[in-house]
Scaffold this motif. Structure first.
Motif, mmCIF file in Angstrom:
data_model
loop_
_atom_site.group_PDB
_atom_site.id
_atom_site.type_symbol
_atom_site.label_atom_id
_atom_site.label_comp_id
_atom_site.label_asym_id
_atom_site.label_seq_id
_atom_site.Cartn_x
_atom_site.Cartn_y
_atom_site.Cartn_z
ATOM 1 N N VAL A 1 9.300 61.896 39.622
ATOM 2 C CA VAL A 1 8.694 63.200 39.890
ATOM 3 C C VAL A 1 9.199 64.204 38.854
ATOM 4 C CG1 VAL A 1 8.528 65.112 41.533
ATOM 5 C CG2 VAL A 1 8.409 62.756 42.351
ATOM 6 N N GLN A 2 8.253 64.836 38.188
ATOM 7 C CA GLN A 2 8.582 65.882 37.219
ATOM 8 C C GLN A 2 8.114 67.210 37.779
ATOM 9 O OE1 GLN A 2 6.444 64.588 33.781
ATOM 10 N NE2 GLN A 2 7.914 62.998 33.273
ATOM 11 N N THR A 3 8.987 68.209 37.675
ATOM 12 C CA THR A 3 8.637 69.534 38.172
ATOM 13 C C THR A 3 8.498 70.499 37.002
ATOM 14 O OG1 THR A 3 10.956 70.132 38.479
ATOM 15 C CG2 THR A 3 9.800 69.174 40.376
ATOM 16 N N GLY A 4 7.881 71.597 37.273
ATOM 17 C CA GLY A 4 7.628 72.647 36.293
ATOM 18 C C GLY A 4 6.483 73.470 36.845
ATOM 19 N N THR A 5 5.736 74.123 35.993
ATOM 20 C CA THR A 5 4.563 74.852 36.463
ATOM 21 C C THR A 5 3.560 73.875 37.056
ATOM 22 O OG1 THR A 5 4.921 76.525 34.773
ATOM 23 C CG2 THR A 5 2.750 76.464 35.801
ATOM 24 N N TYR A 6 3.484 72.690 36.460
ATOM 25 C CA TYR A 6 2.691 71.591 37.000
ATOM 26 C C TYR A 6 3.654 70.484 37.386
ATOM 27 C CZ TYR A 6 -1.449 73.900 35.293
ATOM 28 O OH TYR A 6 -2.449 74.816 35.090
ATOM 29 N N CYS A 7 3.491 69.932 38.573
ATOM 30 C CA CYS A 7 4.337 68.840 39.048
ATOM 31 C C CYS A 7 3.505 67.563 39.060
ATOM 32 C CB CYS A 7 4.851 69.134 40.454
ATOM 33 S SG CYS A 7 5.890 70.598 40.519
ATOM 34 N N VAL A 8 4.163 66.453 38.796
ATOM 35 C CA VAL A 8 3.441 65.188 38.724
ATOM 36 C C VAL A 8 4.363 64.051 39.168
ATOM 37 C CG1 VAL A 8 4.006 64.817 36.275
ATOM 38 C CG2 VAL A 8 1.981 63.729 37.255
ATOM 39 N N TYR A 9 3.765 63.088 39.855
ATOM 40 C CA TYR A 9 4.460 61.856 40.219
ATOM 41 C C TYR A 9 3.950 60.782 39.275
ATOM 42 C CZ TYR A 9 5.383 57.494 42.709
ATOM 43 O OH TYR A 9 5.774 56.222 43.031
ATOM 44 N N THR A 10 4.849 60.238 38.459
ATOM 45 C CA THR A 10 4.486 59.212 37.485
ATOM 46 C C THR A 10 5.381 58.003 37.716
ATOM 47 O OG1 THR A 10 4.042 60.997 35.920
ATOM 48 C CG2 THR A 10 4.073 58.768 35.035
ATOM 49 N N PRO A 11 4.918 57.028 38.508
ATOM 50 C CA PRO A 11 5.745 55.854 38.772
ATOM 51 C C PRO A 11 5.842 54.954 37.538
ATOM 52 C CG PRO A 11 3.586 55.571 39.735
ATOM 53 C CD PRO A 11 3.630 56.960 39.160
ATOM 54 N N ASP A 12 6.796 54.063 37.566
ATOM 55 C CA ASP A 12 6.993 53.100 36.485
ATOM 56 C C ASP A 12 5.728 52.248 36.347
ATOM 57 O OD1 ASP A 12 7.761 51.110 34.754
ATOM 58 O OD2 ASP A 12 9.582 50.565 35.837
ATOM 59 N N PRO A 13 5.092 52.234 35.168
ATOM 60 C CA PRO A 13 3.844 51.469 35.020
ATOM 61 C C PRO A 13 4.055 49.954 35.117
ATOM 62 C CG PRO A 13 4.515 52.389 32.921
ATOM 63 C CD PRO A 13 5.452 52.933 33.956
ATOM 64 N N ILE A 14 5.264 49.495 34.875
ATOM 65 C CA ILE A 14 5.554 48.058 34.947
ATOM 66 C C ILE A 14 5.667 47.601 36.397
ATOM 67 C CG2 ILE A 14 7.232 46.270 34.356
ATOM 68 C CD1 ILE A 14 7.812 47.909 31.815
ATOM 69 N N ALA A 15 6.225 48.467 37.236
ATOM 70 C CA ALA A 15 6.400 48.124 38.649
ATOM 71 C C ALA A 15 5.865 49.252 39.524
ATOM 72 C CB ALA A 15 7.869 47.863 38.949
ATOM 73 N N PRO A 16 4.541 49.473 39.509
ATOM 74 C CA PRO A 16 3.989 50.582 40.293
ATOM 75 C C PRO A 16 4.105 50.329 41.792
ATOM 76 C CG PRO A 16 2.227 49.266 39.386
ATOM 77 C CD PRO A 16 3.515 48.718 38.825
ATOM 78 N N LEU A 17 4.247 51.404 42.526
ATOM 79 C CA LEU A 17 4.300 51.317 43.990
ATOM 80 C C LEU A 17 2.946 51.743 44.563
ATOM 81 C CD1 LEU A 17 7.730 52.985 44.765
ATOM 82 C CD2 LEU A 17 7.189 50.550 44.719
ATOM 83 N N VAL A 18 2.568 51.103 45.639
ATOM 84 C CA VAL A 18 1.368 51.512 46.364
ATOM 85 C C VAL A 18 1.845 52.142 47.660
ATOM 86 C CG1 VAL A 18 -0.755 50.734 47.460
ATOM 87 C CG2 VAL A 18 0.032 49.624 45.363
ATOM 88 N N TRP A 19 1.540 53.426 47.790
ATOM 89 C CA TRP A 19 1.978 54.165 48.963
ATOM 90 C C TRP A 19 0.944 54.031 50.059
ATOM 91 C CZ3 TRP A 19 6.773 56.185 49.041
ATOM 92 C CH2 TRP A 19 7.424 56.330 47.834
ATOM 93 N N ASN A 20 1.409 53.816 51.285
ATOM 94 C CA ASN A 20 0.542 53.768 52.438
ATOM 95 C C ASN A 20 0.713 55.087 53.186
ATOM 96 O OD1 ASN A 20 -1.139 52.903 54.425
ATOM 97 N ND2 ASN A 20 0.296 51.407 55.316
#
Length: 161
Positions: A141-160
């Protein structure tokens, strides 16, 4: 953010969702994303006149350093170096990304600070009960004026959710 990885979300939108309302203002486009209004921009940290004065003084200090070096005046050179460091620190703190002047006290700045503080607090609390999850989110998770969740592309998680 977890439901839409990689999507930048403006902090005013996050605050609005948390409050159960939307901020006032028109819809503004940012890249492929839309968000509702920027809010008040606040006051500039430094104005053009002050910035120009700092730059002129910086040029004078650079001349002092050059002259002190030629005269081998170590005391004057040290003093001029400290002045130079101070001036650069002041200019750097007043300027944000892309050379834009920073502003303080605006609603977006207050929202950015609030969201960042809230996320850090939540992650600290989460780490007490689930350290691995907290570590993953701290990295993703990166914060700032815009926040974004960027998971590891090699081991992405699928959230339920």
């Amino acid at each position: 953010m977890l439901a839409d990885p990689g999507r930048e979300i403006h902090v005013l939108d996050l605050v609005a969702v948390e409050r159960g309302s939307l901020p006032t203002g028109g819809i503004v486009e940012h890249g492929d994303d839309l968000h509702v209004g920027q809010g008040s921009s606040g006051l500039e940290v430094i104005d053009d006149v002050a910035r120009d004065a700092y730059r002129r003084r910086l040029a004078e200090v650079d001349d002092d350093i050059e002259e002190a070096t030629m005269l081998n005046d170590l005391g004057r050179m040290e003093l001029a170096q400290r002045d130079r460091e101070y001036l650069i620190a002041e200019l750097t703190s007043a300027v944000g990304f892309g050379g834009r002047t920073r502003s303080v006290g605006g609603s977006a700045e207050r929202a950015r600070t609030s969201v960042t503080r809230s996320l850090r607090y939540a992650l600290r609390r989460m780490a007490e009960h689930h350290p691995a999850l907290a570590a993953h989110l701290e990295q993703s998770v990166q914060t700032g004026t815009y926040c974004v969740y960027t998971p590891d592309p090699i081991a992405p998680l699928v959230w339920n959710l």
